[in-house]
Write an enzyme that holds these catalytic residues in place. Structure first.
Site, mmCIF file in Angstrom:
data_model
loop_
_atom_site.group_PDB
_atom_site.id
_atom_site.type_symbol
_atom_site.label_atom_id
_atom_site.label_comp_id
_atom_site.label_asym_id
_atom_site.label_seq_id
_atom_site.Cartn_x
_atom_site.Cartn_y
_atom_site.Cartn_z
ATOM 1 N N CYS A 2 0.820 -1.208 0.000
ATOM 2 C CA CYS A 2 0.000 0.000 0.000
ATOM 3 C C CYS A 2 0.854 1.258 0.000
ATOM 4 O O CYS A 2 1.903 1.317 0.631
ATOM 5 C CB CYS A 2 -0.888 0.045 1.237
ATOM 6 S SG CYS A 2 -1.958 -1.358 1.385
ATOM 7 N N ARG A 27 5.500 -0.026 -6.167
ATOM 8 C CA ARG A 27 5.462 -0.816 -4.935
ATOM 9 C C ARG A 27 4.549 -2.036 -5.064
ATOM 10 O O ARG A 27 4.669 -2.966 -4.271
ATOM 11 C CB ARG A 27 4.954 0.063 -3.784
ATOM 12 C CG ARG A 27 5.893 1.189 -3.427
ATOM 13 C CD ARG A 27 5.217 2.187 -2.527
ATOM 14 N NE ARG A 27 4.879 1.651 -1.244
ATOM 15 C CZ ARG A 27 5.555 1.856 -0.130
ATOM 16 N NH1 ARG A 27 6.638 2.597 -0.161
ATOM 17 N NH2 ARG A 27 5.182 1.349 1.004
ATOM 18 N N TRP A 72 -2.996 -2.768 -1.468
ATOM 19 C CA TRP A 72 -2.594 -4.163 -1.695
ATOM 20 C C TRP A 72 -3.412 -4.965 -0.696
ATOM 21 O O TRP A 72 -3.190 -4.873 0.516
ATOM 22 C CB TRP A 72 -1.094 -4.301 -1.444
ATOM 23 C CG TRP A 72 -0.508 -5.633 -1.815
ATOM 24 C CD1 TRP A 72 -0.134 -6.049 -3.066
ATOM 25 C CD2 TRP A 72 -0.200 -6.711 -0.933
ATOM 26 N NE1 TRP A 72 0.391 -7.320 -3.000
ATOM 27 C CE2 TRP A 72 0.362 -7.750 -1.711
ATOM 28 C CE3 TRP A 72 -0.338 -6.919 0.443
ATOM 29 C CZ2 TRP A 72 0.777 -8.958 -1.166
ATOM 30 C CZ3 TRP A 72 0.075 -8.127 0.980
ATOM 31 C CH2 TRP A 72 0.629 -9.135 0.165
ATOM 32 N N ASN A 98 -2.459 2.328 5.764
ATOM 33 C CA ASN A 98 -1.569 1.198 5.465
ATOM 34 C C ASN A 98 -1.349 0.435 6.759
ATOM 35 O O ASN A 98 -1.237 1.049 7.816
ATOM 36 C CB ASN A 98 -0.190 1.683 4.997
ATOM 37 C CG ASN A 98 -0.234 2.293 3.619
ATOM 38 O OD1 ASN A 98 -1.270 2.290 2.960
ATOM 39 N ND2 ASN A 98 0.887 2.845 3.187
ATOM 40 N N GLY A 99 -1.232 -0.872 6.662
ATOM 41 C CA GLY A 99 -0.983 -1.664 7.866
ATOM 42 C C GLY A 99 -2.140 -2.612 8.113
ATOM 43 O O GLY A 99 -3.004 -2.807 7.250
ATOM 44 N N GLU A 480 18.500 -17.246 -6.325
ATOM 45 C CA GLU A 480 18.094 -15.924 -6.830
ATOM 46 C C GLU A 480 17.538 -16.049 -8.252
ATOM 47 O O GLU A 480 16.529 -15.430 -8.598
ATOM 48 C CB GLU A 480 19.295 -14.970 -6.763
ATOM 49 C CG GLU A 480 19.051 -13.567 -7.282
ATOM 50 C CD GLU A 480 17.914 -12.819 -6.584
ATOM 51 O OE1 GLU A 480 17.422 -13.276 -5.541
ATOM 52 O OE2 GLU A 480 17.490 -11.771 -7.126
ATOM 53 N N LYS A 484 13.663 -15.125 -9.296
ATOM 54 C CA LYS A 484 13.371 -14.137 -10.341
ATOM 55 C C LYS A 484 12.404 -14.707 -11.372
ATOM 56 O O LYS A 484 11.413 -14.074 -11.729
ATOM 57 C CB LYS A 484 14.693 -13.746 -10.999
ATOM 58 C CG LYS A 484 14.839 -12.336 -11.363
ATOM 59 C CD LYS A 484 15.277 -11.381 -10.291
ATOM 60 C CE LYS A 484 14.692 -11.576 -8.924
ATOM 61 N NZ LYS A 484 15.161 -10.671 -7.914
ATOM 62 N N GLU A 487 8.888 -15.262 -9.819
ATOM 63 C CA GLU A 487 8.072 -14.095 -9.453
ATOM 64 C C GLU A 487 7.567 -13.319 -10.654
ATOM 65 O O GLU A 487 6.512 -12.708 -10.579
ATOM 66 C CB GLU A 487 8.780 -13.186 -8.441
ATOM 67 C CG GLU A 487 9.918 -12.364 -8.965
ATOM 68 C CD GLU A 487 10.528 -11.451 -7.896
ATOM 69 O OE1 GLU A 487 9.809 -10.945 -7.030
ATOM 70 O OE2 GLU A 487 11.751 -11.229 -7.953
ATOM 71 N N HIS A 503 18.988 -36.129 -3.827
ATOM 72 C CA HIS A 503 18.263 -36.582 -2.628
ATOM 73 C C HIS A 503 16.770 -36.256 -2.705
ATOM 74 O O HIS A 503 16.088 -36.278 -1.693
ATOM 75 C CB HIS A 503 18.881 -35.964 -1.375
ATOM 76 C CG HIS A 503 20.308 -36.370 -1.170
ATOM 77 N ND1 HIS A 503 20.680 -37.639 -0.792
ATOM 78 C CD2 HIS A 503 21.468 -35.683 -1.347
ATOM 79 C CE1 HIS A 503 21.999 -37.716 -0.716
ATOM 80 N NE2 HIS A 503 22.491 -36.542 -1.063
ATOM 81 N N LYS A 602 6.549 -4.248 -4.037
ATOM 82 C CA LYS A 602 7.976 -3.918 -3.985
ATOM 83 C C LYS A 602 8.444 -3.807 -2.545
ATOM 84 O O LYS A 602 9.537 -4.220 -2.196
ATOM 85 C CB LYS A 602 8.221 -2.604 -4.727
ATOM 86 C CG LYS A 602 9.672 -2.168 -4.776
ATOM 87 C CD LYS A 602 10.483 -3.099 -5.637
ATOM 88 C CE LYS A 602 11.956 -2.724 -5.688
ATOM 89 N NZ LYS A 602 12.759 -3.858 -6.186
HETATM 90 C C1 AGP Z 1 12.834 -9.490 -5.066
HETATM 91 O O1 AGP Z 1 12.861 -9.700 -6.435
HETATM 92 C C2 AGP Z 1 11.555 -9.672 -4.439
HETATM 93 N N1 AGP Z 1 10.548 -8.888 -5.038
HETATM 94 C C3 AGP Z 1 11.477 -9.747 -2.920
HETATM 95 O O2 AGP Z 1 11.862 -11.044 -2.607
HETATM 96 C C4 AGP Z 1 12.325 -8.767 -2.065
HETATM 97 O O3 AGP Z 1 13.675 -9.000 -2.257
HETATM 98 C C5 AGP Z 1 11.940 -8.920 -0.582
HETATM 99 O O4 AGP Z 1 10.593 -8.602 -0.406
HETATM 100 C C6 AGP Z 1 12.804 -8.086 0.342
HETATM 101 O O5 AGP Z 1 12.672 -6.713 0.076
HETATM 102 P P1 AGP Z 1 13.670 -5.667 0.703
HETATM 103 O O6 AGP Z 1 15.024 -5.908 0.105
HETATM 104 O O7 AGP Z 1 13.126 -4.332 0.313
HETATM 105 O O8 AGP Z 1 13.701 -5.875 2.177
#
Ligand code: AGP
Length: 607
Positions: A2, A27, A72, A98-99, A480, A484, A487, A503, A602
């Site tokens: 949000c 975001r 969100w 927000n929250g 990583e 990527k 997501e 395993h 974000k």
């Molecule tokens: C990264 O591609 C992701 N969107 C997500 O995992 C992100 O890295 C995670 O939410 C942590 O965010 P931050 O680095 O702002 O703490």
């Protein structure tokens, strides 16, 4: 997650609010809305992107004050009704929040028993009705919000607008809120870079702060009463316009910005004379580095993957135990905190609620936390008040790329610094520093000729799942790469240390299953090749990311993507780049929204 933006001044509020929302778009959100005061409070809200909201806005909206929100969903589905702002029944009060309000269920029930008709399923709506009860009983706007907040449990960053008063009331507890003071105008936003084009004079609200904003004045008090100690900060870090510089997507732009971002991160920090690193923001004297019992690194998602590279590098160079922790688990496992240990909270946004709670837990138990953060002045950066800014510049795409490489680089710098204090010679340090200096150029070299990414995309785009393998420092790189692709292209991906594959995950392999193998020229090379053979023997198609010149390994791959040779310790900075490009191109092929993938945000500001 949000976003909030608010304005009070002499200019027309609506265009500023919409522009503020656009700056918060990165975001991640599912609906948005604005309210502008012009005699009455005029609310407009809509599911979808800010462009959808813009379509339903009248050509001109009179009014010099208003608040806006990108939502969100947490409580209640994605609908126009559930979007913010929420209005009181008489239409005289509007609120954005927000929250999460933990006791919302009980509050909503009690309001309904009093005869209120709730028009949304959200936790936030209860607040506006509670504030309206206070106003009707003669309380001032500030008092009505204060009394309401003392009856709720949970987290909030909220703004309230009143038909009968020329002011905005704001409050923060656990969700970021920043106030900006301009010439005859005041602003509020949940994200500092929605404000930097308007003013450099910021007030970063602390938990428990409340504020009255008028066009000429900002007054900050405490929820429990009394004046707050929050003071003005002049922020010079200009995040600039969110423009794409000719790239079709922010993600691609940010992938290509990595060499420059890395140069910014290491500038002035490579200490060639001493074979070490200079990290001025760390309050760690050599004696402390020599006697520290262990290092703990904490983060989420991409930051966690960076932590895992950091912990291996620290352990390897400094011969000291280092552990990476999932931030969302950390606090709830009642961790034992050693006050002599070093803790790092790693975060791009500096606002991730899970990481923030871990920091609070460590500090509560007398521990010392340093931030590894991108956003200057963010909550985690301020709470740690020591650490390293990674200087990636604004990262707009939800999928993190340049922040990952700079987090890794910052942790490697620390590993060199602590390693040099404890174990290795100036000459060894100098040799690593020399190699480090070359990495931005090597990244550029790779990006100018990224290899057969298209062929990799063909293997991956219709796959049921994709397996990513690596060993040592390349295991977190595999994680990583998997994160990527998952997501932004919504393909189920699994990342495993290559040796662990047999395993369990090997059962997934069938004819044509794509497997991405990260194979730098390090001590694990032969073992990783053996795992690759095991995959091939089950019909898997191998996408191999390997060191240029390693023809022996390349010949065994279905798609071979070479990256320039470098010191193995620095290899994650190069081997991760092809995985970013593969994810980007697959998402494009599949018609996904690359920069704003579904359901993701974000900056994840709720636990
Ligand atoms: C990264 O591609 C992701 N969107 C997500 O995992 C992100 O890295 C995670 O939410 C942590 O965010 P931050 O680095 O702002 O703490």
């Amino acid at each position: 997650m949000c976003g909030i933006f608010g304005f009070i001044g002499n200019r027309s509020a609506a265009p500023l609010l919409v522009d503020g929302l656009r700056r918060l778009e990165y975001r991640g959100y599912d609906s948005s809305g604005i309210v502008v005061k012009n005699g009455s409070l005029q609310v407009h809200k809509k599911v979808g992107k800010v462009s959808e909201l813009s379509k339903i806005l009248p050509d001109h909206i009179e009014g010099n004050m208003g608040i806006a929100h990108t939502r969100w969903a947490t409580h209640g589905g994605v609908t126009d009704f559930n979007a913010h702002p929420h209005l009181s029944e008489d239409g005289n009060i509007a609120l954005v929040h927000n929250g999460i309000i933990d006791n919302a269920k009980g509050l909503r029930k009690r309001l309904q028993e009093r005869g209120f008709e709730l028009s949304s399923e959200t936790d936030s709506e209860a607040l506006v009705h509670m504030i309206s009860i206070g106003i009707e009983s003669g309380q001032s706007p500030l008092e009505s919000v204060r009394k309401t907040l003392t009856r709720i449990t949970g987290t909030w960053g909220l703004c309230v607008l009143f038909k009968e008063h020329d002011l905005i009331i704001c409050a923060r507890n656990g969700s970021p809120l920043i106030l900006g003071q301009g010439e005859g105008e005041s602003f509020v936003a949940s994200d500092p870079h929605a404000l930097t084009q308007h003013t450099q004079n910021f007030f970063f609200l602390e938990d428990g702060d409340m504020a009255i904003l008028t066009k000429d004045r900002i007054e900050i008090s405490r929820l429990e009463g009394g004046i707050s100690s929050t003071s003005m900060t002049v922020v010079e870090d200009e995040w600039g316009q969110a423009d794409m510089a000719g790239f079709p997507h922010f993600m691609l732009k940010e992938i290509h910005e990595q060499p420059e971002a890395l140069r910014r991160c290491i500038a002035g920090r490579l200490d060639m004379a001493n074979g070490s690193a200079k990290l001025g923001g760390l309050r760690l004297q050599p004696l402390r580095l020599r006697t520290v019992p262990h290092v703990r690194l904490i983060g989420c998602g991409t930051a966690l993957n960076a932590c895992n590279i950091g912990r291996l590098a620290i352990e390897s160079l400094a011969r000291i135990p280092a552990v990476a922790h999932v931030a969302s688990e950390f606090r709830y496992n009642d961790p034992v905190i050693n006050p002599n240990a070093i803790h790092f909270a790693v975060s791009q946004s500096g606002e991730t609620a899970d990481t923030l709670s871990a920091v609070k837990e460590i500090q509560l138990k007398g521990g010392d936390v340093h931030g590894i953060i991108n956003v200057v002045g963010s909550s985690i950066a301020r709470m740690c008040a020591q650490g390293v800014y990674i200087h990636s510049g604004p990262e707009q795409a939800v999928a993190s790329t340049k922040a990952f490489t700079n987090m890794v680089a910052s942790l490697l710098l620390f590993a060199i610094k602590i390693g040099r204090t404890r174990t290795f010679s100036r000459e060894k340090g100098q040799s690593i520093i020399k190699d480090f200096e070359k990495i931005p150029e090597l990244m550029e070299k790779y990006l100018s000729n990224p290899g057969p990414i298209d062929e990799a995309v063909e293997l991956v785009k219709n796959a049921k799942s994709v397996l990513f393998l690596g060993r040592g420092l390349s295991a977190p790189v595999a994680s990583e790469g998997a994160l990527k692709l998952m997501e932004i292209a919504y393909i189920p991906c699994l990342a495993y240390p290559a040796g662990e594959m047999k395993h369990g995950p090997i059962a997934l392999l069938e004819d044509g299953s794509p497997v991405v193998v990260i194979l730098p020229n390090d001590k694990h090379r032969q073992k990783t090749i053996a795992s690759m053979h095991e995959c091939r023997a089950r019909g898997a198609r191998i996408i191999l990311i390997h060191e240029e010149g390693d023809d022996e390994a390349a010949e065994e791959a279905d798609v071979s993507i070479p990256v320039p040779p470098c010191n193995y310790l620095l290899s994650p900075l190069l081997t991760v780049v092809p995985t970013q490009l593969i994810a980007y191109r697959v998402a494009l092929e599949l018609g996904c929204d690359v920069d704003r993938p579904r359901n993701l945000a974000k900056s994840v500001t709720v636990e």
